[in-house]
Design an enzyme around this catalytic site. Structure first.
Site, short mmCIF file in Angstrom:
data_model
loop_
_atom_site.label_atom_id
_atom_site.label_comp_id
_atom_site.label_asym_id
_atom_site.label_seq_id
_atom_site.Cartn_x
_atom_site.Cartn_y
_atom_site.Cartn_z
N GLN A 146 0.82 -1.22 0.00
CA GLN A 146 0.00 0.00 0.00
C GLN A 146 0.85 1.28 0.00
OE1 GLN A 146 -3.77 0.33 2.42
NE2 GLN A 146 -2.56 1.87 3.49
N GLU A 189 -3.02 9.17 -1.46
CA GLU A 189 -2.22 10.00 -0.56
C GLU A 189 -1.11 10.75 -1.29
OE1 GLU A 189 -0.93 7.33 2.53
OE2 GLU A 189 -2.94 7.25 3.40
N GLU A 267 4.80 -1.86 8.56
CA GLU A 267 3.47 -1.70 9.17
C GLU A 267 2.53 -2.78 8.64
OE1 GLU A 267 2.05 2.37 8.81
OE2 GLU A 267 -0.03 1.68 8.77
N ASP A 296 -1.20 -1.32 12.74
CA ASP A 296 -2.23 -0.31 12.43
C ASP A 296 -3.59 -0.99 12.53
OD1 ASP A 296 -3.92 1.57 11.35
OD2 ASP A 296 -3.09 1.53 9.34
N LYS A 321 -4.42 6.74 15.10
CA LYS A 321 -5.32 7.50 14.22
C LYS A 321 -6.58 7.80 15.04
CE LYS A 321 -4.14 5.01 9.93
NZ LYS A 321 -4.51 3.77 9.20
N ARG A 350 -4.95 9.92 7.37
CA ARG A 350 -5.75 8.90 6.68
C ARG A 350 -5.69 9.18 5.19
NH1 ARG A 350 -8.83 5.41 10.10
NH2 ARG A 350 -8.35 4.09 8.30
N SER A 351 -6.15 8.22 4.40
CA SER A 351 -6.14 8.47 2.95
C SER A 351 -7.14 9.55 2.57
CB SER A 351 -6.41 7.18 2.19
OG SER A 351 -7.51 6.51 2.71
N LYS A 372 3.27 9.85 10.24
CA LYS A 372 3.18 9.32 8.87
C LYS A 372 2.26 10.25 8.09
CE LYS A 372 0.87 5.54 7.52
NZ LYS A 372 0.50 4.24 6.95
C1 2PG Z 1 -2.99 3.34 6.58
C2 2PG Z 1 -3.77 4.56 6.18
C3 2PG Z 1 -3.00 5.83 6.09
P1 2PG Z 1 -6.16 4.47 5.25
O1 2PG Z 1 -3.37 2.21 6.21
O2 2PG Z 1 -2.05 3.44 7.33
O3 2PG Z 1 -1.87 5.77 5.30
O4 2PG Z 1 -4.58 4.33 5.06
O5 2PG Z 1 -6.43 5.83 5.77
O6 2PG Z 1 -6.74 4.21 3.88
O7 2PG Z 1 -6.57 3.41 6.23
MG MG Z 2 -1.70 1.32 7.68
#
Ligand code: 2PG
Ligand code: MG
Length: 394
Positions: A146, A189, A267, A296, A321, A350-351, A372
């Site tokens: 990702q 992102e 991660e 995460d 987050k 977040r994305s 991040k």
């Molecule tokens: C992640 C996040 C942020 P998302 O997986 O760490 O980069 O992605 O906000 O899509 O969960």
């Molecule tokens: Mg992540």
């Protein structure tokens, strides 16, 4: 600070989807806040909306009347605020937007930067993990990983940001040379997308980052790869395509790229439920040198999940987050617990983001060792530029 008026509205996020912004008025000022939203979400995350943004806003605006004249003096008052309005009442996005707005209003009334209201003794700046090449659920027809992240070893935030930006542009140049399908496409992102295999993309980033005193990491977001009990790598290398890896084989592949490309940060290498496999991976990864194995989706900013992971030694770093748990108060508890247990907290965007830059203030105020963020797009630069301003004392 005492709110004289609180109002939520529907606004757009960077993915062109609805999110919630909240305005908190006081007799002296008005503070705004807005909530982010993820794409690769774990199944343990707090609900964002009660059905949808419109209903959440309607419910929120009703509950929020109970907060008029609430005497908000410091961060810990959020515990009381969340007894009045919480995820169950209006969804996590409304709560996060409210709490950001309240903090912004408090900082204005105190005529101080937000970080100073949280922690007047803050000194150390976080290291940045900047997303430079990506795929997974953040793009179509790009790599399986990702996010490929770079973390410059720099003396200042400003040096780190501009080193990362140099790396980002050199990567674009390399991708344009090597990938005949390259169209300068970007993920959700702002990281580059590519049709090259994962290994080739990692090789390019490793080579360029190495020349700029930077370490590299990845967010595997492995839950997104998980199909019927196996990890599906569509385009691992030039030779190996369409690998349906069982857990053992997947760990082998992860260790292979981790060693070959000198990853210092990994991660979500495994599925969101795999405490035990995380623990095996963590042990193996830290046998010869220190690598950060970060949870995460595994933790989802949830204290009870972090406690299980600590007990099983599944991770040595954790993503924070606030919207994952729908409570800034609880997110801070997770961060504090992590620090107490020597787990490195990484405060993350977040994305789906807005131009809200409060994450930078929180990161410095809470003395998070890592953030991040993304490098390109107004919603990403808002956070990095805010860190630069804090560093410049502005
Ligand atoms: C992640 C996040 C942020 P998302 O997986 O760490 O980069 O992605 O906000 O899509 O969960
Ligand atoms: Mg992540």
């Amino acid at each position: 600070m005492k709110p004289t008026g609180i109002r939520a509205i529907k606004v757009l996020n960077s993915l062109a989807r609805p999110t919630i912004a909240v305005r908190v008025k006081t007799s002296m000022c008005e503070g705004w806040g807005s909530a982010p939203s993820g794409t690769s979400k774990s199944s343990f995350e707090a609900v964002e909306f009660i059905q949808n943004a419109d209903l959440s806003i309607e419910l929120f605006n009703n509950y929020a009347k109970k907060l008029i004249d609430f005497n908000f003096q410091n961060f810990d008052d959020f515990e009381e605020v969340e007894k009045i309005i919480n995820v169950g009442n209006a969804g996590g996005s409304a709560v996060i937007a409210l709490e950001y707005a309240m903090l912004n209003a408090l900082a204005q009334e105190r005529k101080r930067p937000l970080w100073k209201v949280l922690n007047p003794n803050a000194k150390a700046f976080p290291r940045i993990l900047a997303n430079v090449v990506g795929g997974g659920q953040h793009a179509t027809n790009s790599i399986d990983i990702q996010e490929i992240l770079v973390a410059p070893k720099a003396k200042s935030i400003s040096e780190a940001v501009f080193t990362a930006s140099e790396i980002y542009h050199k990567i674009r140049f390399e991708l344009a040379k090597k990938d005949k399908h390259f169209l300068s496409g970007r993920t959700a992102e702002g990281a580059w997308t590519t049709s090259l295999p994962d290994e080739t993309a990692l090789e390019i980033v490793d080579r360029i980052a190495g020349r700029h005193k930077s370490e590299i990491g990845i967010d595997m977001a492995a839950t997104s790869l998980f199909v019927r009990g196996k990890y599906l790598w569509r385009n691992f290398s030039r030779q190996q395509k369409g690998i349906h890896a069982d857990e053992k084989k997947h760990i082998e592949l992860m260790e292979q790229i981790s060693n070959r490309f000198h990853l210092f940060y990994i991660e979500d290498p495994l599925h969101q439920d795999s405490y035990k496999a995380f623990s095996d991976f963590n042990k193996a990864s830290n046998k010869y040198s220190r690598k950060l194995v970060c949870g995460d989706d595994l933790i989802s900013t949830n204290l009870s999940r972090l406690k299980v992971a600590v007990e099983q030694n599944s991770i040595n770093a954790v993503i924070i987050k606030p919207n994952q748990i729908g409570s800034l108060f609880k997110a801070k508890q997770v961060l504090d617990y992590a620090k107490k247990k020597d787990i490195i907290p990484v405060l993350s965007h977040r994305s789906g983001e807005t131009n809200d830059s409060i994450l930078a203030q929180l990161a410095f105020g809470w003395q998070a060792p890592f953030v991040k963020f993304g490098l390109a797009g107004g919603e990403r630069t808002a956070k990095l530029n805010e860190l630069i301003k804090i560093e410049q004392n502005l």
